[in-house]
Design an enzyme around this catalytic site. Structure first.
Site, PDB file in Angstrom:
ATOM      1  N   ASP A 679       0.730  -1.156  -0.085  1.00 26.63           N
ATOM      2  CA  ASP A 679      -0.080   0.100   0.050  1.00 26.63           C
ATOM      3  C   ASP A 679       0.830   1.314   0.033  1.00 26.63           C
ATOM      4  O   ASP A 679       0.424   2.309  -0.907  1.00 26.63           O
ATOM      5  CB  ASP A 679      -1.084  -0.014   1.161  1.00 26.63           C
ATOM      6  CG  ASP A 679      -1.888   1.174   1.346  1.00 26.63           C
ATOM      7  OD1 ASP A 679      -2.459   1.242   0.340  1.00 26.63           O
ATOM      8  OD2 ASP A 679      -1.815   1.877   2.278  1.00 26.63           O
ATOM      9  N   LYS A 683       1.572   4.211  -2.851  1.00 25.32           N
ATOM     10  CA  LYS A 683       1.443   5.846  -2.622  1.00 25.32           C
ATOM     11  C   LYS A 683       2.885   6.443  -3.233  1.00 25.32           C
ATOM     12  O   LYS A 683       2.685   7.411  -3.929  1.00 25.32           O
ATOM     13  CB  LYS A 683       1.232   6.033  -1.252  1.00 25.32           C
ATOM     14  CG  LYS A 683      -0.101   5.608  -0.939  1.00 25.32           C
ATOM     15  CD  LYS A 683      -0.341   5.632   0.759  1.00 25.32           C
ATOM     16  CE  LYS A 683      -1.895   5.316   1.031  1.00 25.32           C
ATOM     17  NZ  LYS A 683      -1.967   5.146   2.582  1.00 25.32           N
TER      18      LYS A 683
END
Ligand code: ADP
Ligand code: ASP
Ligand code: MG
Length: 822
Positions: A679, A683
């Site tokens: 995750d 980003k």
């Protein structure tokens, strides 16, 4: 005397007949009345169908029986409540006579396989005669003296037998032969007249309005009331735009333009006779007689906008006559129009470019073949010698017009009109404005009419800006967003922003409603819905509904949905999403998305993919636009890992901290997405691509929170159970860092064109040292911001902030207008 016309919609059943008899009785107490009647709703259409069937040699009996049933029902209900048995038998015997006349004529038509216009006129005009018979008997039963005026005796008409025009000057003297004072109420069947040979003609579809105003002109009536099924003339067809506004007053010229350009509420020829004799005309609602309706007279209402109304004329086709022979050739226009006029077809719009190379005009599609043949005959020589190119006919078009007396004095109306059409992605095929400047007309594809009218209505008459939201994904963020939209709706409306949630879909079902789903009930409605969730189907539906400003909000974390954004943008929707999958797919797709968004002039907004509600992407973009360059980036980019690592500082075990973070909805639905580092890697990649690095997800160097060799397979629950196995190793790592007065932080970095994600030991001088409890911190070291970085810090996870960030992206799409460039 007052003329009152009642259309088919006001005569659909016995209740309606009874109601209009009351309206007439009240009016007749004050003044003598002359009523003009249409056929009951559907009757004319059915009669026309019988003729069409007979021409093709098919059986028409069933349709005749349908018409018979309509009148038998009307007569017997009238007998139950009002009229006597004698009256009933008069009505029924006239019905029988008509049926036998229709049968005879239609049998002849079936035999010949053709129907002369005059025979067609006789058949299709008789519905009005049966209406008049019934009303006459009802009035007599009410004790009101009444008898009929025969339009075929009194109206002398010329022109095409099915589109005839009444000669008022020749018809007027015929009324002198009648003692009009003999009855309190006169009843006249609308729609028909007779030609100079006494043959029956009709006045064009919807022509009873015209019958009424001709009658008003002939008897010099005090006023002419057209009673219909809406409260009056609206600024556009209320069936197309539900919040169309009622017009209280119109000038004759405005009403004429409106009816000419398609407002069905008035037949195009209606206004001329009363304008000539200055007779006021009221358009009123027989379903709502208390409403005052619209007054059409010499005056217009000047209090409002200069643009009064928008109308549409459907089923048009456009002819293009062009070729080298057109240039400077005197008399071409006159020959062209002369040939058309020989066919009896009326031209709805003409344009000519100043180069004189081509002339274009529109006629109703029904008449296209006739007109084409006439032109080919007229220009036979020019076509053969190639002075003219083959005549082109473009079908499936509509004319959308803007109408208003005051447009003459206002600048920029055309610009606003065309801009509204462009924003609705409507291509303008031709334009016409008469020098009266009372109307501007555009020819467009018929399939775009609703879109065009709604966009123009919104631009000229509606202060509200609309957002039509389609939400996919009803997890925490999706649900939170719907709650926020519902809560803010009133406040936004006061600021002229209307957010309509027109679609909600989860992974199995979807719910669609163009008027907006009732948000207090959405879980129940979605649950009851039978529609299977499917994005292409949503796009087709949006296209059919012709929505003006649709936005797809993807609150899933699904790659499958993200893969469809290109189609979604192509279909004219904005895309708003907290889903990181699209921006972290291969670079080719990443770039394609941006190209399509640019081409379609649609927004692709994903502010919440990094730092949730924190304004990260937007600020970064602005800095880059202002010429800044990123040198280095360090950040705590995961709210869940910020929370978990903060708990570890305080001595909590990794498994326990993860479980609490999950309960608080700080983690992704599957916490492995956080702990694997994937995750955060996504980003970092999104930020890196934003600053222009052409990297793929594989290029990000990731150190997972989970130690190498740890088996993270199985269900989420199994994984959570296994996680306890790494608690001990983590405790030891933290103790070692603490011994050096350091803490562990999970940090995403961009440095020298490379991206990495690592567990880093930071000391108290590091800006990331104190960041915990779900907070994010992003430190950008740039040309403008160094040695002290530009830092954004705050909650970077959680339903409320993510939903609010998505909501704010949603509202940003309002500033974007769409224009067509191909
Ligand atoms: P009637 O049977 O009374 O002659 P019509 O169906 O011919 O009624 O005309 C009324 C209809 O015209 C309305 O129901 C409405 O849908 C349509 N219409 C189209 N444009 C307008 C407009 N600008 N204002 C009012 N009605 C309109
Ligand atoms: N009945 C005719 C028609 O439907 C005329 C009218 O109602 O105005 O066209
Ligand atoms: Mg009508």
């Amino acid at each position: 005397m007052r003329v009152m016309k009642f259309g088919g919609s006001s005569l659909a059943n016995w209740q309606r007949f009874s109601k209009i008899a009351e309206i007439i009785a009240v009016a007749a107490e004050k003044e003598q009345v002359a009523c003009v009647l249409s056929a009951p709703a559907t009757v004319t259409n059915t009669l026309i169908e019988t003729v069409e069937l007979a021409i093709k040699g098919h059986n028409f009996e069933l349709l005749l029986t349908n018409i018979e049933q309509i009148f038998i029902r009307l007569h017997s209900q009238a007998a139950e409540e009002k009229i006597s048995d004698t009256q009933l038998s008069i009505l029924n015997s006239e019905l029988i006579a008509h049926l036998s006349d229709w049968r005879q004529k239609l049998a002849g038509v079936k035999l010949l396989n053709e129907c002369p216009d005059s025979v067609q006129a006789q058949i299709i005009s008789s519905g009005e005669k049966l209406s008049a018979n019934l009303l006459e008997q009802i009035l007599i039963a009410k004790g009101i003296t009444s008898s009929q005026l025969d339009p075929q005796e009194l109206f002398l008409a010329h022109g095409a037998p099915l589109e005839a025009v009444v000669d008022i000057n020749l018809s007027k003297p015929k009324f002198k032969t009648i003692s009009l004072n003999n009855n309190r109420v006169w009843v006249m069947p609308g729609f028909s007249a007779a030609d100079s040979e006494g043959k029956i003609v009709t006045l064009g579809r919807n022509g009873s309005d015209y019958s009424a105003t001709v009658l008003a002109a002939c008897i010099n009536a005090s006023s002419c009331d057209i009673w219909t099924d809406v409260d009056g003339v609206y600024n556009t067809d209320p069936r197309v735009v539900p919040d169309a506004k009622l017009l209280t007053q119109l000038s004759y010229q405005e009403a004429m333009e409106l009816s000419y350009f398609g407002a069905k509420v008035l037949h195009p020829k209606t206004i001329a006779p009363i304008a000539q004799y200055h007779i006021p005309c009221y358009i009123r609602n027989s379903f709502n007689p208390d409403s005052l309706g619209t007054l059409v007279s010499n005056d217009t209402d000047t209090t409002g906008l200069n643009v009064k109304a928008i109308s549409n004329l459907d089923e048009q086709c456009m002819f293009d006559v062009s070729g080298p022979g057109m240039k400077g050739m005197v008399g071409m226009a006159s020959r062209m129009l002369g040939a058309i006029s020989q066919t009896g077809v009326s031209v709805s719009l003409i344009t000519q470019s100043s180069s004189e190379y081509s002339m274009s005009f529109c006629v109703a599609t029904l008449s296209a073949a006739k007109v084409k043949a006439a032109l080919e005959q007229e220009f036979e020589l020019e076509l053969k010698s190639e002075l003219l190119e083959a005549i082109k006919v473009r079908k499936n078009l509509a004319i959308v017009s803007l109408i208003g007396d005051g447009m003459r004095t206002r600048k920029g109306v055309a610009a606003q009109f065309f801009k509204a059409l462009a924003q609705a992605s409507v291509n303008i095929i031709a334009i016409a404005q008469g020098s009266s400047e009372r109307s501007i007309s555009t020819v467009i594809e018929q399939s775009k009419t609703k879109n065009a009218i709604s966009a123009c209505h919104q631009s000229f008459f509606d202060v509200q800006h609309y957002l039509d939201v389609f939400l996919v994904g009803c997890g925490n963020v999706g649900t939170g967003l719907l709650e926020q939209i519902n809560k803010q709706a009133q406040m936004l409306k006061a600021q002229n922003i209307t957010v309509r949630v027109c679609g909600i879909a989860n992974s199995t079902k979807m719910l669609l409603n163009a008027e907006g789903i009732e948000l207090s009930k959405w879980p129940l409605l979605l649950n009851e819905s039978q529609q299977i969730s499917n994005i292409p189907e949503i796009l087709n539906w949006i296209c059919d509904q012709q929505l003006l400003n649709p936005v797809l909000v993807d609150c899933t974390s699904s790659s499958k949905i993200a893969e469809q954004y290109v189609d979604v943008l192509e279909a004219g929707l904005h895309v708003v999403t907290p889903n990181k999958k699209a921006n972290t797919r291969d670079l080719a797709y990443y770039q394609q998305l941006r190209q399509v968004a640019l081409k379609q002039k649609r927004q692709f907004l994903y502010e919440t993919t990094v730092g949730a509600g924190l304004p990260v992407i937007d600020n970064l973009k602005k800095l880059l636009c202002a010429g800044d360059k990123l040198l280095q980036f360090n950040g705590i980019l995961s709210g869940s890992l910020s929370y978990i690592f903060g708990m570890l500082d305080e001595g909590m075990r990794l498994s326990q901290a993860t479980s609490i973070a999950r309960e608080k909805c700080f983690t992704e639905p599957d916490p492995r997405d956080d702990l694997s580092g994937m995750d955060v890697a996504r980003k970092v990649l999104i930020l890196a691509r934003e600053v222009g690095l052409t990297l793929e997800l594989d290029d990000v160097d990731i150190e997972s929170v989970l130690p190498e060799g740890f088996d993270s397979s199985g269900s989420i629950d199994e994984f959570m159970e296994n996680l306890t196995q790494v608690d001990e190793a983590f405790m030891q790592r933290i103790s070692r860092a603490k011994a050096n007065n350091k803490l562990l932080r999970y940090v995403g970095q961009i440095n020298q064109g490379k991206c990495s994600v690592n567990i880093v030991e930071v000391d108290s001088s590091d800006p990331l040292y104190s960041v915990k409890g779900g907070e994010n911190a992003l430190a950008f070291y740039s040309q403008y911001y160094q040695p002290i970085p530009f830092v954004l810090r705050g909650y970077g996870a959680g339903t409320d902030v993510t939903a609010a960030g998505t909501f704010s992206d949603l509202l940003r799409t309002l500033n974007w207008t769409r224009e067509l460039d191909s």
